[in-house]
Design a protein around this motif. Structure first.
Motif: not given
Length: 182
Positions: A71, A124-127, A131
């Motif tokens: 991610d 960082y793309k947690p979902t 973003n």
């Protein structure tokens, strides 16, 4: 007025496991000439300007997405620029009988500029819909000569390049099935 310019850019874009990249080069060339006349009740001033500008750049950027942090994306890049600015400015004033009453010394300008502009970002793309990012970069615009200057002295001074450092951070969130981005 007469003006011609050409610009070309070549890019090589590729990818490898966990890495996307681009490298390239840029070329710019410009030639221009102008002539204008200003008339007063007792005289006329002819103004002649010419410019010849070139710019070259090499650049590269890569984004790494480590397999152990799927991610996260780290991007780094750099651009090297070299610019040359050449210009001339001449004034000739004539009285209404056509006799030359003033001829300015020619304003001759010749300057070169070099710049290195870096770029770094972390995302960082947690979902799928969120973003988070932070980035830092430097930007540059070449200096040159003011060909509309009212005097040869002001023209000959020229102007310096512009440099900027940018820090940015934030979040992009997609909502309503990607119909709204905040």
């Amino acid at each position: 007025q007469h003006h011609e310019q050409t610009s070309e850019e070549v890019q090589l874009i590729g990818s490898a496991p966990n890495l996307d990249y681009i490298v390239g080069g840029y070329y710019f060339h410009e030639d221009g000439r102008s002539f204008d006349t200003g008339k007063l009740a007792t005289s006329q001033t002819d103004r002649t300007v010419s410019i010849k500008n070139t710019g070259n750049a090499l650049f590269g950027q890569a984004t790494w997405k480590p397999s152990f942090l799927p991610d996260v994306a780290l991007t780094a890049g750099v651009r090297y620029s070299h610019d040359e600015r050449r210009a001339t400015l001449d004034y000739v004033t004539r009285n209404n009988a056509g006799q030359v009453t003033f001829t300015s010394p020619s304003g001759l300008g010749n300057r070169a500029f070099d710049n290195v502009s870096p770029y770094v970002s972390l995302a960082y793309k947690p979902t799928e819909n969120v973003n988070l990012y932070a980035k830092w970069q430097k930007g540059y615009k070449a200096g040159g000569f003011n060909v509309r200057a009212s005097t040869v002295a002001r023209f000959s001074q020229g102007f310096n390049p512009e440099n900027i450092s940018v820090f940015e951070g934030g979040a992009k969130v997609d909502l309503l099935d990607h119909a709204l981005r905040i």
